[in-house]
Structure formats: C-alpha cells, structure tokens
Design a protein around this motif. Structure first.
Motif, PDB file in Angstrom:
ATOM      1  N   ILE A 140       0.754  -1.146   0.053  1.00  0.00           N
ATOM      2  CA  ILE A 140       0.088  -0.217   0.060  1.00  0.00           C
ATOM      3  C   ILE A 140       0.761   1.267  -0.157  1.00  0.00           C
ATOM      4  CG2 ILE A 140      -1.758   1.457   1.285  1.00  0.00           C
ATOM      5  CD1 ILE A 140      -2.797  -1.264   2.294  1.00  0.00           C
ATOM      6  N   GLY A 141       1.937   1.201   0.826  1.00  0.00           N
ATOM      7  CA  GLY A 141       2.736   2.434   0.766  1.00  0.00           C
ATOM      8  C   GLY A 141       3.527   2.560  -0.228  1.00  0.00           C
ATOM      9  N   GLU A 142       4.068   1.591  -0.896  1.00  0.00           N
ATOM     10  CA  GLU A 142       4.650   1.505  -2.344  1.00  0.00           C
ATOM     11  C   GLU A 142       3.783   2.285  -3.412  1.00  0.00           C
ATOM     12  OE1 GLU A 142       6.371  -1.546  -5.408  1.00  0.00           O
ATOM     13  OE2 GLU A 142       6.686  -1.932  -3.511  1.00  0.00           O
ATOM     14  N   VAL A 143       2.514   2.003  -3.492  1.00  0.00           N
ATOM     15  CA  VAL A 143       1.818   2.399  -4.490  1.00  0.00           C
ATOM     16  C   VAL A 143       1.434   3.988  -3.937  1.00  0.00           C
ATOM     17  CG1 VAL A 143      -0.851   2.382  -5.348  1.00  0.00           C
ATOM     18  CG2 VAL A 143       0.662   0.262  -5.214  1.00  0.00           C
ATOM     19  N   GLN A 144       1.138   3.983  -2.831  1.00  0.00           N
ATOM     20  CA  GLN A 144       0.769   5.413  -2.335  1.00  0.00           C
ATOM     21  C   GLN A 144       2.069   6.653  -2.709  1.00  0.00           C
ATOM     22  OE1 GLN A 144      -0.012   4.478   1.680  1.00  0.00           O
ATOM     23  NE2 GLN A 144      -2.073   4.939   1.288  1.00  0.00           N
ATOM     24  N   ILE A 145       3.279   6.073  -2.720  1.00  0.00           N
ATOM     25  CA  ILE A 145       4.281   6.768  -3.197  1.00  0.00           C
ATOM     26  C   ILE A 145       4.544   7.003  -4.337  1.00  0.00           C
ATOM     27  CG2 ILE A 145       7.380   6.849  -3.116  1.00  0.00           C
ATOM     28  CD1 ILE A 145       6.868   5.733  -0.341  1.00  0.00           C
ATOM     29  N   GLN A 146       4.957   5.643  -5.235  1.00  0.00           N
ATOM     30  CA  GLN A 146       5.191   5.679  -6.659  1.00  0.00           C
ATOM     31  C   GLN A 146       3.838   6.045  -7.593  1.00  0.00           C
ATOM     32  OE1 GLN A 146       6.443   1.875  -7.504  1.00  0.00           O
ATOM     33  NE2 GLN A 146       8.396   2.186  -6.342  1.00  0.00           N
ATOM     34  N   GLU A 147       2.698   5.579  -7.127  1.00  0.00           N
ATOM     35  CA  GLU A 147       1.658   5.889  -8.295  1.00  0.00           C
ATOM     36  C   GLU A 147       0.776   7.247  -7.745  1.00  0.00           C
ATOM     37  OE1 GLU A 147       2.223   4.438 -10.859  1.00  0.00           O
ATOM     38  OE2 GLU A 147       3.706   2.948  -9.834  1.00  0.00           O
ATOM     39  N   LEU A 148       0.434   7.448  -6.485  1.00  0.00           N
ATOM     40  CA  LEU A 148      -0.658   8.253  -6.244  1.00  0.00           C
ATOM     41  C   LEU A 148      -0.046   9.539  -5.691  1.00  0.00           C
ATOM     42  CD1 LEU A 148      -3.009   5.649  -4.710  1.00  0.00           C
ATOM     43  CD2 LEU A 148      -2.985   6.804  -6.857  1.00  0.00           C
ATOM     44  N   GLN A 149       1.484   9.592  -5.235  1.00  0.00           N
ATOM     45  CA  GLN A 149       2.020  10.693  -4.655  1.00  0.00           C
ATOM     46  C   GLN A 149       1.401  11.008  -3.055  1.00  0.00           C
ATOM     47  OE1 GLN A 149       1.790  10.835  -8.040  1.00  0.00           O
ATOM     48  NE2 GLN A 149       3.604   9.662  -7.853  1.00  0.00           N
ATOM     49  N   LYS A 150       0.650  10.042  -2.479  1.00  0.00           N
ATOM     50  CA  LYS A 150       0.162  10.484  -1.290  1.00  0.00           C
ATOM     51  C   LYS A 150       1.382   9.981  -0.312  1.00  0.00           C
ATOM     52  CE  LYS A 150      -4.628   9.964  -2.556  1.00  0.00           C
ATOM     53  NZ  LYS A 150      -5.964   9.639  -2.152  1.00  0.00           N
ATOM     54  N   PHE A 151       2.049  10.895   0.179  1.00  0.00           N
ATOM     55  CA  PHE A 151       3.188  10.666   1.162  1.00  0.00           C
ATOM     56  C   PHE A 151       2.800  10.493   2.441  1.00  0.00           C
ATOM     57  CE2 PHE A 151       4.681  13.300  -2.641  1.00  0.00           C
ATOM     58  CZ  PHE A 151       5.271  12.211  -3.459  1.00  0.00           C
ATOM     59  N   GLU A 152       1.971  11.279   2.844  1.00  0.00           N
ATOM     60  CA  GLU A 152       1.412  11.362   4.302  1.00  0.00           C
ATOM     61  C   GLU A 152       0.805   9.905   4.439  1.00  0.00           C
ATOM     62  OE1 GLU A 152      -1.331  13.463   7.446  1.00  0.00           O
ATOM     63  OE2 GLU A 152      -0.036  14.900   5.933  1.00  0.00           O
ATOM     64  N   ASP A 153       0.124   9.408   3.683  1.00  0.00           N
ATOM     65  CA  ASP A 153      -0.404   8.010   3.805  1.00  0.00           C
ATOM     66  C   ASP A 153       0.364   6.889   3.770  1.00  0.00           C
ATOM     67  OD1 ASP A 153      -3.010   9.377   3.603  1.00  0.00           O
ATOM     68  OD2 ASP A 153      -3.680   8.898   1.711  1.00  0.00           O
ATOM     69  N   ALA A 154       1.495   7.256   2.773  1.00  0.00           N
ATOM     70  CA  ALA A 154       2.512   6.129   2.827  1.00  0.00           C
ATOM     71  C   ALA A 154       3.186   5.949   4.105  1.00  0.00           C
ATOM     72  CB  ALA A 154       3.371   6.403   1.605  1.00  0.00           C
ATOM     73  N   VAL A 155       3.619   7.112   4.882  1.00  0.00           N
ATOM     74  CA  VAL A 155       4.194   7.078   6.049  1.00  0.00           C
ATOM     75  C   VAL A 155       3.458   6.226   6.885  1.00  0.00           C
ATOM     76  CG1 VAL A 155       4.726   8.692   8.090  1.00  0.00           C
ATOM     77  CG2 VAL A 155       5.386   9.219   5.524  1.00  0.00           C
ATOM     78  N   SER A 156       1.976   6.462   6.932  1.00  0.00           N
ATOM     79  CA  SER A 156       1.240   5.727   7.839  1.00  0.00           C
ATOM     80  C   SER A 156       1.146   4.105   7.408  1.00  0.00           C
ATOM     81  CB  SER A 156      -0.407   6.249   7.767  1.00  0.00           C
ATOM     82  OG  SER A 156      -1.018   5.409   8.494  1.00  0.00           O
ATOM     83  N   SER A 157       1.094   4.025   6.204  1.00  0.00           N
ATOM     84  CA  SER A 157       1.257   2.432   5.868  1.00  0.00           C
ATOM     85  C   SER A 157       2.584   1.833   6.173  1.00  0.00           C
ATOM     86  CB  SER A 157       0.879   2.345   4.283  1.00  0.00           C
ATOM     87  OG  SER A 157      -0.196   2.879   3.913  1.00  0.00           O
ATOM     88  N   TYR A 158       3.548   2.405   5.889  1.00  0.00           N
ATOM     89  CA  TYR A 158       5.069   1.886   6.171  1.00  0.00           C
ATOM     90  C   TYR A 158       5.058   1.632   7.834  1.00  0.00           C
ATOM     91  CZ  TYR A 158       6.721   1.681   1.624  1.00  0.00           C
ATOM     92  OH  TYR A 158       6.849   1.184   0.395  1.00  0.00           O
ATOM     93  N   ALA A 159       4.608   2.831   8.563  1.00  0.00           N
ATOM     94  CA  ALA A 159       4.522   2.561  10.254  1.00  0.00           C
ATOM     95  C   ALA A 159       3.451   1.346  10.477  1.00  0.00           C
ATOM     96  CB  ALA A 159       3.874   3.898  10.695  1.00  0.00           C
ATOM     97  N   ASP A 160       2.650   1.092   9.835  1.00  0.00           N
ATOM     98  CA  ASP A 160       2.052  -0.077  10.050  1.00  0.00           C
ATOM     99  C   ASP A 160       2.553  -1.509   9.690  1.00  0.00           C
ATOM    100  OD1 ASP A 160      -0.301   1.365  11.021  1.00  0.00           O
ATOM    101  OD2 ASP A 160      -1.265   1.327   9.092  1.00  0.00           O
ATOM    102  N   ALA A 161       3.386  -1.504   8.773  1.00  0.00           N
ATOM    103  CA  ALA A 161       4.351  -2.626   8.208  1.00  0.00           C
ATOM    104  C   ALA A 161       5.235  -2.769   9.471  1.00  0.00           C
ATOM    105  CB  ALA A 161       4.819  -2.370   6.808  1.00  0.00           C
ATOM    106  N   ILE A 162       5.915  -1.682   9.894  1.00  0.00           N
ATOM    107  CA  ILE A 162       6.983  -1.796  10.810  1.00  0.00           C
ATOM    108  C   ILE A 162       6.710  -2.452  12.056  1.00  0.00           C
ATOM    109  CG2 ILE A 162       8.649  -0.437  12.053  1.00  0.00           C
ATOM    110  CD1 ILE A 162       9.251   1.330   9.560  1.00  0.00           C
TER     111      ILE A 162
END
Length: 186
Positions: A140-162
């Motif tokens: 989810i984070g990868e798509v948010q960064i690379q495809e949707l440019q939703k960086f704040e959401d990507a931070v949250s997704s990677y935090a959940d993964a971690i």
C-alpha cells in the motif's frame, strides 16, 4: 525456446498441437499464460484457465496453485472481470509461500489498468483478512508513494508494516523515502 526468441505465435501453435495429442493440464496452462501475457488473447486464456481450474487445480501443489491463480487473475482483470480476478488474486495470496512475489505481479497487472485505488482497497481488505502480514501495508505504501504521490498516507502504511515486522530494513528505507518525498527531511 520459441518464447525466448519472441516467436509467440509459433509457440502457441506448438502448444495447440501438443494438446491435440496429450490431455495435459500443464500444456494448457502454458498456452493460457502465453495467450494472455504475449498474444493478449484474454478470452482464450480464460477459457483454458477455467478448464484447468474446474478439473485439475486441486491436484496442484500450493505454489503451483498460486502461480496458476495469479496468471488467471491477470487474464480476468484484462477482460474487466474484476470481481472474479480479485477472487483469483486472493487464492494466489492464500497459496503462496512468498506473498511479495504475488503482490509484485498484482502491482504490474493493476498498473496496466491504472486501477490504483481499487488495488489499495483490495490490499486494505487483505490486511483485515490476514492482519499479521506486513507486506500488504508495505505494498500500500509503495503504491501511495510511486503512483498516487500520497506521501503522508505512505508514512502511515509503512509505520503499520514496521509495527508488524520491525526487523525489515526495506520498510524503514521506504518510510524514509516517504518522509523525504513529503518534504520532512529531519
């Protein structure tokens, strides 16, 4: 050998001739993969995949079921049979020993249709079905960064993964990338 040389039509014809002599599900699956991946004949691929799915699928190993299901799902997605494609993608994930490989294939399939929000919705649903699997949040984070440019959401997704898998260095690297792209470099 023919597919390695880009001779997809000849390879397809060879598989078809073999099928006239042998009722072998492996030959049928290979023809279906060739039809959808290289010849873009998704209708024929679906027909072949369905024949194998209804007769031989249960006898395959889990890894083979996963590989089969992900290719079948791709053909279905290209034919805009999205609900059935998602069912096959779920089977592929359930049977796969390495979800990361299936998710990468899925990302490529969704990339071709540019259905990113649907892909994220699918992945979020998977996080509920399989809550201990960090790779869903990471994808989810990868798509948010690379495809949707939703960086704040990507931070949250990677935090959940971690939070699920704190020893995965790639998750921290991508979290840093999300912060960087967001403009937060401190």
């Amino acid at each position: 050998a023919l597919t390695d040389m880009g001779e997809y039509k000849k390879a397809f014809e060879s598989y078809s001739k073999l099928l006239e002599k042998y009722n072998d599900p492996e030959i049928l699956v290979n023809r279906a993969i060739l039809a959808t991946a290289h010849l873009k004949d998704h209708k024929l691929a679906i027909k072949d995949f369905e024949k194998v799915y209804t007769s031989d699928f249960a006898s395959f190993s889990k890894a083979t079921q996963s590989l089969f299901a992900v290719h079948y799902a791709s053909a279905l997605q290209h034919s805009k049979q999205y609900t059935r494609a998602e069912e096959m993608f779920r089977i592929a994930l359930e049977q796969s020993p390495t979800k990361q490989v299936v998710l990468g294939f899925m990302k490529n399939t969704y990339n071709q249709s540019q259905r990113w929000k649907k892909f994220i919705g699918f992945l979020k649903d998977q996080t509920v079905r399989d809550p201990g699997e960090a790779t869903y949040f990471a994808m989810i984070g990868e798509v948010q960064i690379q495809e949707l440019q939703k960086f704040e959401d990507a931070v949250s997704s990677y935090a959940d993964a971690i939070a699920i898998e704190p020893n995965r260095s790639d998750f921290y690297t991508n979290l840093g990338l999300a912060f960087y792209r967001q403009g937060d470099i401190e």
